[in-house]
Design an enzyme around this catalytic site. Sequence first.
Site, PDB file in Angstrom:
ATOM      1  N   ASP A 118      26.286 -10.570 -13.109  1.00 34.04           N
ATOM      2  CA  ASP A 118      26.797 -10.912 -14.426  1.00 34.04           C
ATOM      3  C   ASP A 118      26.831 -12.430 -14.594  1.00 34.04           C
ATOM      4  O   ASP A 118      26.983 -13.182 -13.622  1.00 34.04           O
ATOM      5  CB  ASP A 118      28.206 -10.350 -14.625  1.00 34.04           C
ATOM      6  CG  ASP A 118      28.223  -8.830 -14.650  1.00 34.04           C
ATOM      7  OD1 ASP A 118      27.184  -8.234 -15.034  1.00 34.04           O
ATOM      8  OD2 ASP A 118      29.252  -8.240 -14.271  1.00 34.04           O
TER       9      ASP A 118
ATOM     10  N   HIS B 248      19.787 -10.514 -13.775  1.00 33.14           N
ATOM     11  CA  HIS B 248      20.871 -10.093 -14.653  1.00 33.14           C
ATOM     12  C   HIS B 248      21.143  -8.593 -14.565  1.00 33.14           C
ATOM     13  O   HIS B 248      22.170  -8.101 -15.055  1.00 33.14           O
ATOM     14  CB  HIS B 248      20.534 -10.459 -16.100  1.00 33.14           C
ATOM     15  CG  HIS B 248      21.723 -10.910 -16.897  1.00 33.14           C
ATOM     16  ND1 HIS B 248      23.008 -10.455 -16.665  1.00 33.14           N
ATOM     17  CD2 HIS B 248      21.835 -11.787 -17.924  1.00 33.14           C
ATOM     18  CE1 HIS B 248      23.846 -11.025 -17.513  1.00 33.14           C
ATOM     19  NE2 HIS B 248      23.157 -11.838 -18.289  1.00 33.14           N
TER      20      HIS B 248
END
Length: 426
Positions: A402, A398
């Site tokens: 995204d 992450h």
Amino acid sequence: MGTHVIKMPDIGEGIAQVELVEWFVKVGDIVTEDQVVADVMTDKATVEIPTPVSGKVLALGGQPGEVMAVGSELIRIEVEGAGNYQEGASKAAAPAAPAVASAPAPQPQVEAKPVVAAPATASEHRAAAIVPREANERPLASPAVRKRAWDAGIELRYVHGSGPAGRILHEDLDVFLAQPTTHTQSAPGGYAKRSDAEQIPVIGLRRKIAQRMQDAKRRVAHFSYVEEIDMTALEELRAHLNKKHGDSRGKLTLLPFLVRAMVVAARDFPQINATYDDEAQLITRHGAVHVGIATQGDNGLMVPVLRHAEAGSLWANASEISRLANAARNNKASRDELSGSTITLTSLGALGGIASTPVVNTPEVAIVGVNRMVERPMVINGQIVIRKMMNLSSSFDHRVVDGMDAALFIQAIRGLLEQPASLFVE
């Protein structure tokens, strides 16, 4: 008689130290030239160390699990003639390295089977099996053999080992299991109380796996995304291609289709086919798609790399996947074949379950996980029909990827697999 010292050879790639994984000989054994005496492990692969001389083992230079420097003493062997080592001689007088150090590094293998003595006969197995080892003596055996023995309720100290240095092989378990008297004496029944326990050092490949998994979970901000895919049309195409071309080109599994879908989807999502150097704070997006194929072997998980998947046909990639998987399972994959991936594909096959949360193979930023394919009733155009359904369980870093991009990437793969003709439309 003289003494020949074998030093830890220079494996290459600037490696200064390696881990001693396993001995195949013990003090007092007679060895022959080119016999494998030990396995050592680098950051990438296991390497066999052979002896360049014949003779009697006088001393071993370390214990399994010990990290040894290149050039340190590995083993001493008593040989005919003067040998290459003299007691009391200065280090400067000793040879810089034995012949094995200057020879090319041998190809790694997981099961070394040097001939130390003739294999034991069935009668010798039975005679040896009834005499247990000492209670605190830990027999030599691979993790796969230990697991099989544990599942069968067998105490390995009762099993005669016919391998190098008394190592217990699968064949030894076969012979032992064929002896109902000794088996029932040493192995508790299904409802018997058990008080035995086994301690297994975390060394070799298992240590490397543990370190990499711990490092990945500590450094990567994981998140996972699961999507359901209708594989009916693709399975029909795969069956058709195998029927038409299987004999001449080889059978296709699901993996080359998944690889092709990842290649095509990555064109629109270059941030997924990327690596992240978190120390340099640098993301590298790769044009080439080098797919790591997570492969389970007897000793643990390895990830050989299908290079330039974007340039291979279904059959070319299928053939290379098969070759790499076999090399990894037999621990014959080279260091180059186990490094350099840009994205990883992992599958548990028929054991794939409903969903999973695979761990990102750092420094990559994405891993695509395949779950089990099952037939299920689905509603299509108001009608209940039976379809072949499968989940993709994928994880992402992450810090780099995204959530929206990850979801769109998997949705792109889904669209390609559900309309398989689109895999080949340029």
